[in-house]
Design a protein around this motif. Structure first.
Motif, PDB file in Angstrom:
ATOM      1  N   ILE A 285       0.836  -1.207   0.000  1.00  0.00           N
ATOM      2  CA  ILE A 285       0.000   0.000   0.000  1.00  0.00           C
ATOM      3  C   ILE A 285       0.866   1.251   0.000  1.00  0.00           C
ATOM      4  CG2 ILE A 285      -1.674   1.325   1.354  1.00  0.00           C
ATOM      5  CD1 ILE A 285      -2.770  -1.355   2.376  1.00  0.00           C
ATOM      6  N   LEU A 286       1.919   1.232   0.785  1.00  0.00           N
ATOM      7  CA  LEU A 286       2.836   2.368   0.846  1.00  0.00           C
ATOM      8  C   LEU A 286       3.465   2.636  -0.519  1.00  0.00           C
ATOM      9  CD1 LEU A 286       4.249   4.473   2.613  1.00  0.00           C
ATOM     10  CD2 LEU A 286       5.979   2.751   3.160  1.00  0.00           C
ATOM     11  N   GLY A 287       3.836   1.566  -1.216  1.00  0.00           N
ATOM     12  CA  GLY A 287       4.405   1.715  -2.555  1.00  0.00           C
ATOM     13  C   GLY A 287       3.435   2.372  -3.515  1.00  0.00           C
ATOM     14  N   MET A 288       2.161   1.993  -3.441  1.00  0.00           N
ATOM     15  CA  MET A 288       1.132   2.591  -4.297  1.00  0.00           C
ATOM     16  C   MET A 288       1.005   4.094  -4.060  1.00  0.00           C
ATOM     17  SD  MET A 288      -1.960  -0.226  -4.157  1.00  0.00           S
ATOM     18  CE  MET A 288      -2.929   0.678  -5.364  1.00  0.00           C
ATOM     19  N   LEU A 289       1.170   4.504  -2.811  1.00  0.00           N
ATOM     20  CA  LEU A 289       0.985   5.912  -2.460  1.00  0.00           C
ATOM     21  C   LEU A 289       2.223   6.750  -2.756  1.00  0.00           C
ATOM     22  CD1 LEU A 289      -0.867   5.485   0.974  1.00  0.00           C
ATOM     23  CD2 LEU A 289      -1.873   5.884  -1.282  1.00  0.00           C
ATOM     24  N   ILE A 290       3.394   6.193  -2.474  1.00  0.00           N
ATOM     25  CA  ILE A 290       4.618   6.980  -2.559  1.00  0.00           C
ATOM     26  C   ILE A 290       4.956   7.359  -3.997  1.00  0.00           C
ATOM     27  CG2 ILE A 290       6.480   5.294  -2.866  1.00  0.00           C
ATOM     28  CD1 ILE A 290       6.382   7.851  -0.038  1.00  0.00           C
ATOM     29  N   ILE A 291       4.544   6.527  -4.966  1.00  0.00           N
ATOM     30  CA  ILE A 291       4.840   6.814  -6.367  1.00  0.00           C
ATOM     31  C   ILE A 291       4.182   8.121  -6.812  1.00  0.00           C
ATOM     32  CG2 ILE A 291       2.862   5.524  -7.274  1.00  0.00           C
ATOM     33  CD1 ILE A 291       6.326   5.648  -8.882  1.00  0.00           C
ATOM     34  N   LEU A 292       3.067   8.475  -6.184  1.00  0.00           N
ATOM     35  CA  LEU A 292       2.335   9.686  -6.559  1.00  0.00           C
ATOM     36  C   LEU A 292       3.072  10.955  -6.155  1.00  0.00           C
ATOM     37  CD1 LEU A 292      -1.260   8.571  -5.483  1.00  0.00           C
ATOM     38  CD2 LEU A 292      -0.245   8.453  -7.762  1.00  0.00           C
ATOM     39  N   THR A 293       4.036  10.850  -5.237  1.00  0.00           N
ATOM     40  CA  THR A 293       4.753  12.033  -4.759  1.00  0.00           C
ATOM     41  C   THR A 293       6.061  12.272  -5.509  1.00  0.00           C
ATOM     42  OG1 THR A 293       5.970  10.798  -3.060  1.00  0.00           O
ATOM     43  CG2 THR A 293       3.811  11.652  -2.457  1.00  0.00           C
ATOM     44  N   GLU A 294       6.431  11.373  -6.420  1.00  0.00           N
ATOM     45  CA  GLU A 294       7.699  11.528  -7.138  1.00  0.00           C
ATOM     46  C   GLU A 294       7.611  12.667  -8.165  1.00  0.00           C
ATOM     47  OE1 GLU A 294      10.486  10.423  -6.588  1.00  0.00           O
ATOM     48  OE2 GLU A 294      10.345   8.477  -5.582  1.00  0.00           O
ATOM     49  N   PRO A 295       8.503  13.664  -8.088  1.00  0.00           N
ATOM     50  CA  PRO A 295       8.447  14.784  -9.034  1.00  0.00           C
ATOM     51  C   PRO A 295       8.666  14.363 -10.485  1.00  0.00           C
ATOM     52  CG  PRO A 295      10.346  14.957  -7.550  1.00  0.00           C
ATOM     53  CD  PRO A 295       9.518  13.840  -7.052  1.00  0.00           C
TER      54      PRO A 295
ATOM     55  N   SER B  41       9.309   5.007 -17.475  1.00  0.00           N
ATOM     56  CA  SER B  41       8.482   5.004 -16.269  1.00  0.00           C
ATOM     57  C   SER B  41       9.151   4.230 -15.142  1.00  0.00           C
ATOM     58  CB  SER B  41       7.107   4.400 -16.570  1.00  0.00           C
ATOM     59  OG  SER B  41       6.404   5.179 -17.504  1.00  0.00           O
ATOM     60  N   GLY B  42       9.765   3.101 -15.494  1.00  0.00           N
ATOM     61  CA  GLY B  42      10.487   2.346 -14.480  1.00  0.00           C
ATOM     62  C   GLY B  42      11.628   3.140 -13.880  1.00  0.00           C
ATOM     63  N   ALA B  43      12.324   3.873 -14.741  1.00  0.00           N
ATOM     64  CA  ALA B  43      13.461   4.664 -14.273  1.00  0.00           C
ATOM     65  C   ALA B  43      13.014   5.798 -13.351  1.00  0.00           C
ATOM     66  CB  ALA B  43      14.227   5.238 -15.474  1.00  0.00           C
ATOM     67  N   VAL B  44      11.935   6.494 -13.699  1.00  0.00           N
ATOM     68  CA  VAL B  44      11.509   7.650 -12.892  1.00  0.00           C
ATOM     69  C   VAL B  44      10.808   7.224 -11.607  1.00  0.00           C
ATOM     70  CG1 VAL B  44      11.259   9.069 -14.963  1.00  0.00           C
ATOM     71  CG2 VAL B  44       9.239   7.965 -14.008  1.00  0.00           C
ATOM     72  N   SER B  45      10.373   5.972 -11.524  1.00  0.00           N
ATOM     73  CA  SER B  45       9.685   5.509 -10.313  1.00  0.00           C
ATOM     74  C   SER B  45      10.615   5.464  -9.110  1.00  0.00           C
ATOM     75  CB  SER B  45       9.089   4.114 -10.542  1.00  0.00           C
ATOM     76  OG  SER B  45       8.093   4.154 -11.536  1.00  0.00           O
TER      77      SER B  45
END
Length: 493
Positions: A341-351, A428-432
């Motif tokens: 769940i944390l992984g799902m949320l944290i990706i949304l904060t990546e600039p 997308s994999g790189a920016v994640s």
């Protein structure tokens, strides 16, 4: 002003779920002490403000710079000029990338300085710069992205056979760290600028993506080759995973501010110098546009400083605390499930994810929607973190059990999806694996590894970044296959 307000709304929506997640845990199953909890809340405010200012600066300065440089490269029609300039650009931006610096410090601490911070940063920068230059040549010459990725990752896996699994984890993690908040927007814009000069619109659309993914693979080679020059057979050491300042709420922030100012200045200075050189000899922008980009650099600098202070002083410690406390409960499902769940949320904060998803929607004229990309990226991140926690808890699972079939599947799937999705997926994999992932998620895995009796913080916590890099690739390639099937269905109907 309207643009700034829109960015503020998007950032608030992106960061808020992570804050709510931590608050719920604090008042339910994770006894988080008051001072670290308030540090986290203060860090969340800093992250939100920093993201808003950073994204505004990126739009004013970094994206126009990359597009103008890409256009200038293609217009020059001089391959040697493109190779040398892109290599120099790639080296300096990767050497100064804060995410690479974070990883290099951790490796130095683990290896008891057998591998220095400077060594890791230099090798990552050399590898990434070399592949970035080759990627630029690919766009100019219109070589196949699929073939280039297959060659790059096949060679990386062959080299990996001659080094220990611990070193493989660091090498593949380095590929994720090399694509951070500064590097990604510039490289994305560079690819867009070069691709925009293509006469064939379809070719231009496909070539707008993939350069970040190619560059990331170069970091793997840089670190793997280092192993052949090391006299030691195995890296030993330990990494503190559960350590925080419990005396002052503001103490860590005051300590981080001068560090982040210095590191961000060093990160942006080479880019600013290149901008001034290109402005004098290539761009010849009007005074208004030139001043606008300089202001954009100031916003970018300020946003990065605020963002990274919030991440390092507030978010990183919380990751360790939560991971440690959840694993201490004794039920393996809890750190695995909540980690997903944390992984799902944290990706949304990546600039960088914000920049890439908007560029995908713009380049495809809305055909590939930003929300769809974010949904599949979140699913990929959930699997990445969940499977990584499973590897820590179950000692018989090796990193090779994940990355070998995972990348083989990705390279095969490229031939069953539209070409544009190849570049989008690997980018997308790189920016994640941006600053939020390198700090919060890596800290979370270290906390879990510290609490699991049979786990080793070094051997088991490293490798999560490569999972975060790989799983979104798989998720986006599956999305590409779905798009292809839908297009065929529409065509039949």
């Amino acid at each position: 002003m309207h643009t700034l307000i829109e960015k503020a709304k998007e950032v608030l929506i992106a960061v808020l779920p992570v804050v709510i997640f931590v608050v719920i845990l604090r008042f339910t199953i994770v006894p988080i002490p008051n001072i670290p909890f308030f540090q986290f809340l203060l860090g969340a405010v800093a992250v939100k403000i920093g993201l808003i200012v950073l994204l505004f600066g990126v739009e004013l300065a970094i994206l126009p710079l990359g597009e103008n440089m890409g256009t200038a490269f293609v217009k020059s029609n001089k391959l040697w000029f493109i190779i040398i300039t892109v290599f120099i650009l790639g080296f300096f931006i990767n050497f100064a990338e804060p995410d690479v610096n974070v990883l290099a410090k951790q490796v130095a601490a683990i290896s008891n300085n057998i591998i220095s911070t400077f060594t890791i940063r230099t090798l990552v920068a050399l590898g990434a710069a070399t592949l970035l230059a080759l990627g630029a040549i690919r766009i100019v010459k219109n070589y196949s992205l699929r073939k280039m990725l297959i060659i790059a990752y096949t060679l990386a896996f062959l080299l990996s056979l001659f080094v220990s699994s611990d070193f493989v984890a660091i090498a593949f993690d380095a590929s994720g760290a090399a694509t951070g908040a500064i590097t990604v927007p510039l490289v994305l814009a560079l690819a867009l600028g070069m691709a925009s000069m293509k006469r064939d619109s379809k070719s231009a659309e496909e070539n707008s993506f993939g350069l970040v993914g190619i560059m990331a693979s170069g970091a793997i080679f840089g670190v793997l080759l280092l192993k052949f020059f090391l006299k030691t057979e195995e890296i030993t050491g330990s990494l503190p995973a559960y350590n925080f300042d419990n005396t002052s709420v503001f103490g860590p922030f005051l300590l981080e501010i001068p560090i982040m100012i210095r590191e961000t200045f060093l990160s942006l200075m080479p880019i600013l110098v290149l901008f001034l050189i290109f402005q004098k000899y290539k761009f010849h922008l009007s005074h208004i546009h030139f001043r606008r980009m300089l202001i954009g650099f100031f916003y970018t600098f300020s946003g990065l400083v605020i963002f990274f202070v919030g991440v390092h002083a507030g978010f990183m410690n919380m990751g360790s605390i939560i991971g440690y406390q959840l694993a201490k409960i004794g039920n393996p499902i809890i750190p695995i499930g909540l980690g997903a769940i944390l992984g799902m949320l944290i990706i949304l904060t990546e600039p960088a994810v914000y920049v890439l998803t908007h560029q995908i929607e713009d380049v495809t004229n809305g055909y590939i929607r930003r929300k769809t990309i974010l949904t599949f990226l979140s699913i990929g991140m959930a699997f990445a973190v969940g499977l990584s926690m499973l590897k820590i808890i179950v000692p018989s699972i090796s990193l090779w059990h994940y990355i070998l079939p995972g990348y083989c599947f990705s390279l095969i799937m490229m031939f069953f999806t539209p070409k544009i999705f190849t570049g989008i997926s690997f980018d997308s994999g790189a920016v994640s694996s941006g600053p939020m992932t390198v700090t919060f998620i890596l800290a979370y895995s270290q906390g879990v590894a510290e609490a699991v009796p049979h786990a080793d913080v070094f051997k088991d916590s490293f490798g999560i970044i490569v999972m975060v890099t790989m799983m979104p690739v798989i998720a986006l390639l599956i999305l590409g296959y779905i798009y292809k099937m839908k297009s065929k269905k529409v065509g039949v109907d």
